[in-house]
Structure formats: C-alpha cells, structure tokens
Design an enzyme around this catalytic site. Structure first.
Site, PDB file in Angstrom:
ATOM      1  N   THR A   1       0.657  -1.321   0.043  1.00 23.18           N
ATOM      2  CA  THR A   1      -0.115   0.068  -0.228  1.00 23.18           C
ATOM      3  C   THR A   1       1.004   1.171  -0.062  1.00 23.18           C
ATOM      4  O   THR A   1       1.689   1.335   0.676  1.00 23.18           O
ATOM      5  CB  THR A   1      -1.001  -0.146   1.171  1.00 23.18           C
ATOM      6  OG1 THR A   1      -1.682  -1.153   1.246  1.00 23.18           O
ATOM      7  CG2 THR A   1      -2.036   1.335   1.045  1.00 23.18           C
ATOM      8  N   ASN A   2       0.512   2.278  -1.015  1.00 24.15           N
ATOM      9  CA  ASN A   2       1.047   3.418  -0.788  1.00 24.15           C
ATOM     10  C   ASN A   2       0.699   4.557   0.156  1.00 24.15           C
ATOM     11  O   ASN A   2      -0.468   4.576   0.369  1.00 24.15           O
ATOM     12  CB  ASN A   2       1.071   4.016  -2.422  1.00 24.15           C
ATOM     13  CG  ASN A   2       2.211   3.427  -3.411  1.00 24.15           C
ATOM     14  OD1 ASN A   2       3.328   3.083  -2.895  1.00 24.15           O
ATOM     15  ND2 ASN A   2       1.815   3.043  -4.512  1.00 24.15           N
TER      16      ASN A   2
ATOM     17  N   HIS B   1       9.783   5.310  -2.794  1.00 25.89           N
ATOM     18  CA  HIS B   1       8.966   4.853  -3.900  1.00 25.89           C
ATOM     19  C   HIS B   1       8.221   6.034  -4.234  1.00 25.89           C
ATOM     20  O   HIS B   1       6.867   6.026  -4.041  1.00 25.89           O
ATOM     21  CB  HIS B   1       8.266   3.454  -3.625  1.00 25.89           C
ATOM     22  CG  HIS B   1       7.361   2.967  -4.507  1.00 25.89           C
ATOM     23  ND1 HIS B   1       8.160   2.543  -5.728  1.00 25.89           N
ATOM     24  CD2 HIS B   1       6.115   2.569  -4.601  1.00 25.89           C
ATOM     25  CE1 HIS B   1       6.943   1.814  -6.584  1.00 25.89           C
ATOM     26  NE2 HIS B   1       5.794   2.008  -6.018  1.00 25.89           N
TER      27      HIS B   1
END
Length: 236
Positions: A48-49, A104
């Site tokens: 999950t971001n 990321h």
C-alpha cells in the site's frame, strides 16, 4: 507466515503516492492490529502506498524486529527500468540487471551505474542521453500507467514483484533485491524506511547492503530520504 498488505485508496491521475497517505494510514493501522492479533509470528510485506511511510508505520506499531517488516519498491521499479532498457536495446530482459534506491516516488534513484546487460555496463550499449531518458521514465513509470488506466493504478507488475519477494523468503533464496527496509545506521540514516538493496531469505529482510555511492548518487539518495522524512513528519 507472510502477510501482504495491499488494501488502501489507489491513486488517481494527477495524484502523488503521498496524496493518499492520510486515508491509507488509517486503513493500515486497523489491519496491523489484526495482524498482531491473528498472525503474531508473521512477516509483513507492505504494498500500500505511500509504501515507505506505511512500512515505517507498521514497524512502529508492531514493535517487531525490522527483519519482519519490509516493503515493495525497488523490485517493481527495477523491473520497470529493465523493461525500458530491453525495449530500447532489443536485448532479453533476462540478461538485464538493474538497481533502484530511495523512496518509491518521484524522488527514487535509478542507479544506471549499477545496471548491466549480462554483466556488461549499460553505457557500453546506450549513450548517456538515452540512459537519462530511461531513468526519467522509470521515475514516472507508475504515473504513466495511471494516466493510461485512468481509474486505477498498476496491478500486474506489482503482483509479479511481490511474487519475487515471497519466493525469496519462502524458499530461502538469499536474493539481493531492492526493497523498503528500516535503516539502522546504514547510508547515514536510522529510524527511516526507504528503498535499499537487501538480502531476502527465510528470516525476512536479513541484511541491508550498503553500496559505495558517488557524490551525485549520494546527493540524490539524501534528497529522496528527505522527501520520505517529510512524509513521515505527518505520521503521529
């Protein structure tokens, strides 16, 4: 056991990974409580971001050893970089080895100096201008897919990257892969989750590998770390 956390609000076109932090932090905190209750001996792979921040949040909430909580980042980004190189050169992607460090997101650091085609440096085959274009496309790979899909983010490539990580852990491959890891003095940082090369085996994230970075690479990594720290500042 391995728990893979993918739940959360996906990005929409024009959004950064950080834009979904507040909503996804609430979701992940609830899931983490359940993981601690029902799978207290598990290892957790965060997807999950924003994955750097949420990996850190899960690690803090569980209080577990850092080897048991790590996240997807560089495995996916490096695979995208390899695919772009294969498209440009015509060589088999199986012969291409890449490395991506940092957060990321837009501040990630694709490492062209550590990228080879069957052991041969990338700049043997491509001029620096073309390499820089590949680096830029790698940084924006997620946004490129998001713009094409419109209503959802990437699915297939993250799934393949997670499968690589799970295989490394379950089968004790001792693979060197770039993942989100909790740093404890490595790269000059502690108490920070960010993408670095690690050894994945049956004990989880078994070791962080420190690369000797050039001055430019070090500066870019520090800028990426600062961006992650900025996002972490909003996590209480």
């Amino acid at each position: 056991d391995i728990v893979i956390v993918t739940a959360g609000l996906p990005r929409k076109p024009g959004m950064s990974r950080s834009d979904v932090l507040d909503a996804n932090l609430e979701v992940v905190r609830g899931l983490t409580a359940d993981i601690m209750r029902y799978a207290p001996d598990a290892k957790v792979i965060m997807v999950t971001n924003p994955v750097d921040v949420l990996t850190y949040a899960v690690w803090k909430q569980t209080g577990w050893d850092r080897s048991r909580v790590f996240g997807l980042s560089g495995v996916l980004d490096a695979a995208r970089m390899a695919s772009f190189i294969a498209l440009e050169t015509g060589f088999s992607i199986k012969d291409i080895t890449t490395m991506v460090l940092g957060g990321h997101g837009d501040s990630m650091v694709p490492m062209s100096r550590f990228t080879t085609i069957n052991g041969i440096p990338l700049d043997t085959f491509l001029p620096q201008e073309k390499i820089q274009q590949i680096v830029d496309r790698t940084r924006n790979g997620g946004a490129e897919i998001l713009a094409l899909k419109k209503t959802s983010s990437a699915n297939d490539s993250p799934a393949a990257a997670v499968a690589t990580m799970v295989d490394a852990v379950c089968n004790n491959r001792k693979r060197i892969l770039p993942c989100v890891a909790i740093l404890d003095g490595e790269y000059g940082h502690s108490d920070l989750a960010i993408g670095v090369p690690v050894i994945l085996g049956n004990r989880g994230m078994e070791q962080v590998i420190e690369l000797q970075l050039s001055e430019t690479e070090h500066r870019q990594f520090q800028e990426s770390a600062n961006q992650v720290k900025k996002d972490l500042a909003g996590v209480s």
